[in-house]
Write an enzyme that holds these catalytic residues in place. Sequence first.
Site, PDB file in Angstrom:
ATOM      1  N   ASP A 115     -23.201  26.859 -14.450  1.00 45.79           N
ATOM      2  CA  ASP A 115     -22.838  25.650 -13.708  1.00 45.79           C
ATOM      3  C   ASP A 115     -21.807  26.055 -12.651  1.00 45.79           C
ATOM      4  OD1 ASP A 115     -21.702  23.270 -12.820  1.00 45.79           O
ATOM      5  OD2 ASP A 115     -21.782  22.316 -14.800  1.00 45.79           O
ATOM      6  N   HIS A 116     -22.214  26.006 -11.401  1.00 39.74           N
ATOM      7  CA  HIS A 116     -21.358  26.531 -10.335  1.00 39.74           C
ATOM      8  C   HIS A 116     -20.133  25.647 -10.084  1.00 39.74           C
ATOM      9  CE1 HIS A 116     -20.299  29.347  -7.401  1.00 39.74           C
ATOM     10  NE2 HIS A 116     -21.403  29.417  -6.691  1.00 39.74           N
ATOM     11  N   ARG A 117     -20.108  24.446 -10.677  1.00 40.47           N
ATOM     12  CA  ARG A 117     -18.897  23.629 -10.549  1.00 40.47           C
ATOM     13  C   ARG A 117     -17.768  24.235 -11.371  1.00 40.47           C
ATOM     14  NH1 ARG A 117     -21.372  18.104 -12.648  1.00 40.47           N
ATOM     15  NH2 ARG A 117     -22.041  19.620 -14.207  1.00 40.47           N
ATOM     16  N   PRO A 161     -25.352  21.945 -10.596  1.00 42.47           N
ATOM     17  CA  PRO A 161     -25.689  22.964  -9.593  1.00 42.47           C
ATOM     18  C   PRO A 161     -25.854  24.326 -10.278  1.00 42.47           C
ATOM     19  CG  PRO A 161     -23.381  22.305  -9.400  1.00 42.47           C
ATOM     20  CD  PRO A 161     -23.956  21.478 -10.512  1.00 42.47           C
ATOM     21  N   ILE A 202     -18.108  27.692 -12.926  1.00 39.55           N
ATOM     22  CA  ILE A 202     -18.073  29.156 -12.922  1.00 39.55           C
ATOM     23  C   ILE A 202     -18.396  29.700 -11.530  1.00 39.55           C
ATOM     24  CG2 ILE A 202     -19.287  31.181 -13.870  1.00 39.55           C
ATOM     25  CD1 ILE A 202     -19.654  29.308 -16.411  1.00 39.55           C
TER      26      ILE A 202
END
Length: 447
Positions: free
Chosen positions: A419-421, A243, A423
């Site tokens: 990577d929004h998982r 993501p 950060i």
Amino acid sequence: MAEIKQVLVPDIGDYKDVGIIEVMVKVGDTIKAEDNLVTLETDKAAMDVPSPYAGVIKEMKVKVGDKVSQGSLILLLESSDVAGAPQAGKLDVPVTAVPVTAVPVAAAPSALASAPAAQAPNPSQPPLIRGGEGAAPSPDKGRGGEGLAHASPAIRRFARELGVQVAQVKGSGAKGRVTKDDVQLFVKAALAQPRGAAGGNGLQVLASPVVDFAKFGAIETRPLSRIKKIAGANLHRNWVTIPHVTQFDEADITEMEAFRKELGAEYSKQNIKITPLAFLLKAAVAALQKYPEFNASLDAGGENLVIKQYCHIGVAVDTPDGLMVPVLRDVDKKGIVQLAKELGEISAKAREKKITAADMQGGCFTISSLGGIGGTAFTPIINAPEVAILGVSRAIIKPMHKDDTFVARLMLPLSLSYDHRVIDGAAAARFTVFLAQVLADTRRLAL
Ligand code: CAO
């Protein structure tokens, strides 16, 4: 008592000289009655021929590509069946068949039309590999509306047992036919996907449209380079499995540029070209050290963050054959001049196709600089298993408001994809703000 029996092609309706497209057994195999032996294909349907006996195969009399008719000898079998089963001409074991094109079953001859309903693909079967009930396309309509996928009934059954929709499997057999190996490879590939890539809510996308471009004008077809094919597969995986969010910012590099020009003049005699990228590498190290979750990777299970104590940074290099990302080692232990020198060497090596796989491994973070070309911003794709990538666009002079007046400053656009998982948006904003501060005042690099 064991007895050698001939297994013949049963009644297949009016068909003659039908091609064998698949042989499922070999000499030495022990089979049960009704195990499938071969698949025949007419222009309208594919049919599996089951064995009328149980036993051990002694001799094969056919191979793929042979043409057979009712009564042709398929194989010799050492049978322990005393009663046996009916042979060609008086067969009561139904041949299982599915149409190979969009021809409706009813249009096929009687032997084919009598295919048991249980053999037909079952659209309501919940897919195990690439889930998405409801969103799942009809098994036979998955190829851009091209109609039924080519696969024998046995392969369809095998695929169904594994929860695979045949229409999603790329066939490697004759005329694009899906083979058992294709189904197995499909399952292996699905299982090898990172966590979250497949599973219950996995991707179910339409097949790409197949367009005959020549219908609209002259065309030329060029094969993709090997590098493009490899890079493309990685980029695609990273794009669909991570993501991504991109945080934009800009850094005032007016002072840095003045210093860089001084250095450039000094080191040009040694043939070292000092570009803004060498400063960016150092600034990135400072930011990675301050925010270690950017210098990290998710572990294979996706449950832990592996924080790296080293700092190797990849640099995207544009080569005539495509994008390559060589990695500069221990950037934290090197100075700007040394980094500029190594940057020149490694990008030359990439463009001369001398780069090795080892040169591209072990990166913690990547910088993709399009500043030498132009552009105002872009959204770079994360180079997995890294968790962030910095895109750099062309610096331009802008009027900036300072002390109640506008002053001309050289502003460098930064685009950080993360990577929004791993950060959060706030962390990404802090990272780019810090990066911009360091670039605005390179004395901070010494801190
Ligand atoms: N703003 C303004 N000017 C810039 C700049 C920037 N952000 N970055 C570089 N420049 C200038 C350099 O100073 C140099 O100017 P001079 O020739 O006057 O000294 C000129 O642009 C060309 O620089 P360069 O591209 O040769 O060198 P570099 O260190 O900036 O980059 C490399 C090296 C290998 C990264 C680059 O050549 C390259 O291949 N870039 C493409 C990367 C790419 O394709 N990324 C996309 C990947 S998709 O995510």
